[in-house]
Design a protein around this motif. Structure first.
Motif, short mmCIF file in Angstrom:
data_model
loop_
_atom_site.label_atom_id
_atom_site.label_comp_id
_atom_site.label_asym_id
_atom_site.label_seq_id
_atom_site.Cartn_x
_atom_site.Cartn_y
_atom_site.Cartn_z
N ALA A 1 -28.51 6.29 14.01
CA ALA A 1 -27.34 7.09 13.61
C ALA A 1 -26.48 7.48 14.81
N THR A 2 -27.02 7.37 16.02
CA THR A 2 -26.28 7.81 17.21
C THR A 2 -25.93 6.62 18.10
N LEU A 3 -26.88 6.17 18.91
CA LEU A 3 -26.60 5.08 19.85
C LEU A 3 -26.25 3.78 19.15
N GLN A 4 -26.97 3.44 18.10
CA GLN A 4 -26.83 2.12 17.51
C GLN A 4 -25.58 1.97 16.64
N VAL B 1 -26.06 15.56 18.78
CA VAL B 1 -26.96 16.66 18.39
C VAL B 1 -26.87 16.94 16.90
N GLY B 2 -25.64 17.05 16.38
CA GLY B 2 -25.47 17.31 14.95
C GLY B 2 -25.96 16.16 14.08
N LEU B 3 -25.73 14.93 14.53
CA LEU B 3 -26.19 13.76 13.78
C LEU B 3 -27.71 13.70 13.73
N ILE B 4 -28.37 13.99 14.86
CA ILE B 4 -29.83 13.97 14.91
C ILE B 4 -30.41 15.05 14.00
#
Length: 535
Positions: A193-196, A150-153
């Motif tokens: 930035a999250t999954l990858q 959440v914070g990264l997004i």
């Protein structure tokens, strides 16, 4: 003059052959006896091409017209294929929860997905292997990761808006911003930035972006219909697929050689996984799963994000109410500032209702196909005239108690997107965007009775195929990224609403059906304005 005469004669001959083919095709449909166990055939003039033009220009309008003429089950020819549509919630359930002995998703889609995703994954493997691969992916979709994401997004959205929408930094108004381009870029940045993982995110500003663009060029309706054309775009797709695979494998090798603790991303989750046979998930397969997650998730989420921006640009009152909801649920009264978005408190009532309505009206995929691999009976209930208010009286007389059979080698199509805007199911305002319908007391999705759960190999999920609301599909092929998609979209919308207001620059756009995913047609521009006071 001789050459011109020959050319004219040849043109007349071709025109004559075409007219003869059309005449024979029409005569065959009018005179030839029909097998009563086969679904009614949609009348068409041109052989082979069939209904491709009508379906391609407006698929939902085409399906609706056919339903009124032929009932909920009918067959139409499409570029050499025969497709049987089974409309309505029961039709969706018939296809999406069909027996593996009868219907097959792999054979329907592998010629499109395998050149893009890569071999040995998704639709290039037997269904039981795909179910194991979905289980491996699920290990990366944990609550702990969602909390971090959440914070990264949110930060990616803030950075993008500052750098690319309000490019000069001090600018407070940005007119003429393309909603889809903005959503597409935000979506791929937040997913990387999250999954990858951070390595993919770092490369997104460099050569990786071009590889993605070239690979994306192989994910179009043209590739679906003609998978092996000798076109430059196909060659660029194949080169990009190979280089992208090598890129992911190099990340895995560097991580293994490093003494640092790896990030909690999907690459980490996929490493060291084993199939039930004891065989390891190879680096090549990991790379191809990562490409599949990037490509499949990117298209659907980018389109949904674009529709979200456009709907809120059109509806200023809804945009205002979403901002007020952020204040109601997240304002810290002591500091007078909005608290950071968090996973546990992200799904506020109106935001959740807005996303549900968005997916009802604008599902990325309106139809889903399967190939028939064994003669498949269609239960009489799916096409029952008594349950079909739209059908003509002649259809009802013809088909009372009928049970159809779709032969091996043909295709069957479910259209959840059609059911989601069917006035016979949702009422007179079915085609009206109204987020409030999900907040009304006692509101219930038609057909969403509990159908039990089933574990296809990657965890128990609701079978849910009889629901009139299936934006993420149903059964064994239900989208495993549903929860991440909701987190990603919810965080993006909440962040945009907190920081900006925006208006639609033109009338609300229609649907663009020329791509694999239903996108808003151009023009689709909005004017963003920074909030004067961001709490």
């Amino acid at each position: 003059m001789g050459l011109l005469a020959h050319a004219g004669t040849a043109a007349l001959a071709l025109a004559g052959l075409f007219a003869l083919a059309v005449a024979l095709n029409v005569a065959w449909q009018l005179i030839a006896p029909r097998d009563p166990r086969r679904p009614p055939l949609v009348f068409h003039y041109v052989p082979v091409i069939g209904c491709a033009v009508s379906y391609g220009m407006d698929p939902l309008g085409f399906l609706d017209e056919c339903r009124r003429k032929y009932g909920p089950v009918f067959t139409y020819p499409l570029l050499g294929r025969k497709i049987t549509a089974t409309l309505g919630p029961l039709g969706s359930n018939f296809v999406l929860n069909g027996k593996l002995a009868h219907v097959n998703a792999e054979e329907a889609y592998t010629h499109l997905t395998t050149p893009v995703f890569g071999t040995e994954v998704v639709y290039d493997v037997p269904n039981h292997v795909l179910m194991e691969q979905k289980k491996f992916v699920k290990f990366g979709l944990t609550t702990e990761n969602f909390r971090r994401y959440v914070g990264l997004i949110r930060q990616e959205v803030l950075d993008y808006m500052s750098k690319h929408v309000y490019a000069e930094g001090t600018k407070t108004v940005s007119p003429g911003t393309d909603a889809f381009e903005t959503s597409s870029e935000i979506t791929i940045l937040t997913a990387s930035a999250t999954l990858q993982g951070r390595e993919v995110r770092a490369a997104m500003d460099k050569s990786f972006a071009q590889l993605y663009h070239d690979l994306d060029g192989g994910f179009t309706p043209l590739n679906f219909v003609f998978p092996k054309l000798p076109l430059p775009s196909y060659r660029r797709r194949d080169r990009a697929q190979l280089k992208m695979r090598e890129f992911y494998i190099s990340i895995l090798e560097k991580r293994r050689a490093s003494t640092e603790e790896p990030d909690l991303d999907m690459l980490t989750a996929l490493q060291n996984q084993e199939y039930k046979t004891g065989e390891p998930l190879t680096d090549k397969q990991i790379a191809h799963i990562m490409i599949a997650l990037l490509m499949a998730g990117q298209h659907t989420s980018a389109a949904t994000g674009a529709w979200a921006i456009l709907r809120l640009g059109e509806n200023q009152d809804l945009q205002r109410r979403l901002y007020e909801e952020q204040l109601e649920y997240h304002l810290d009264k002591e500091s007078g500032k909005l608290r950071p978005l968090e996973y546990e408190t992200l799904s506020t009532p109106l935001l959740s209702a807005f996303i549900k309505e968005l997916l009802r009206m604008h599902p990325p995929l309106h139809s889903l196909m399967r190939k028939i691999i064994l003669d498949c009976p269609v239960p009489a209930s799916v096409g029952a005239p008594s349950a079909e208010p739209h059908a003509s009286e002649s259809f009802k007389k013809r088909n009372e108690g009928a049970e159809y059979v779709i032969p091996k080698g043909e295709y069957v199509l479910a259209a959840p997107g059609y059911s989601q805007v069917d006035e016979g199911i949702w009422g007179k305002d079915a085609k009206e965007f109204r987020a409030g319908r999900w907040l009304e007391e006692g509101n219930k999705v038609p057909g969403e009775e509990d159908e039990g759960e089933e574990d296809y190999g990657w965890g128990k999920i609701s079978k849910g195929g009889k629901s009139a609301y299936l934006p993420f599909g149903a059964g064994r092929h239900r989208c495993i990224g549903e929860q991440f998609a909701n987190v990603q979209l919810g965080t993006i919308i909440a962040t945009l609403v907190r920081e900006n207001t925006w208006t639609l620059d033109q009338d609300f756009p229609g649907n663009d059906y020329t791509t694999m995913i239903v996108m808003p047609a151009k023009p689709r521009k909005v004017t963003f304005k920074r909030r004067e006071k961001v709490l």
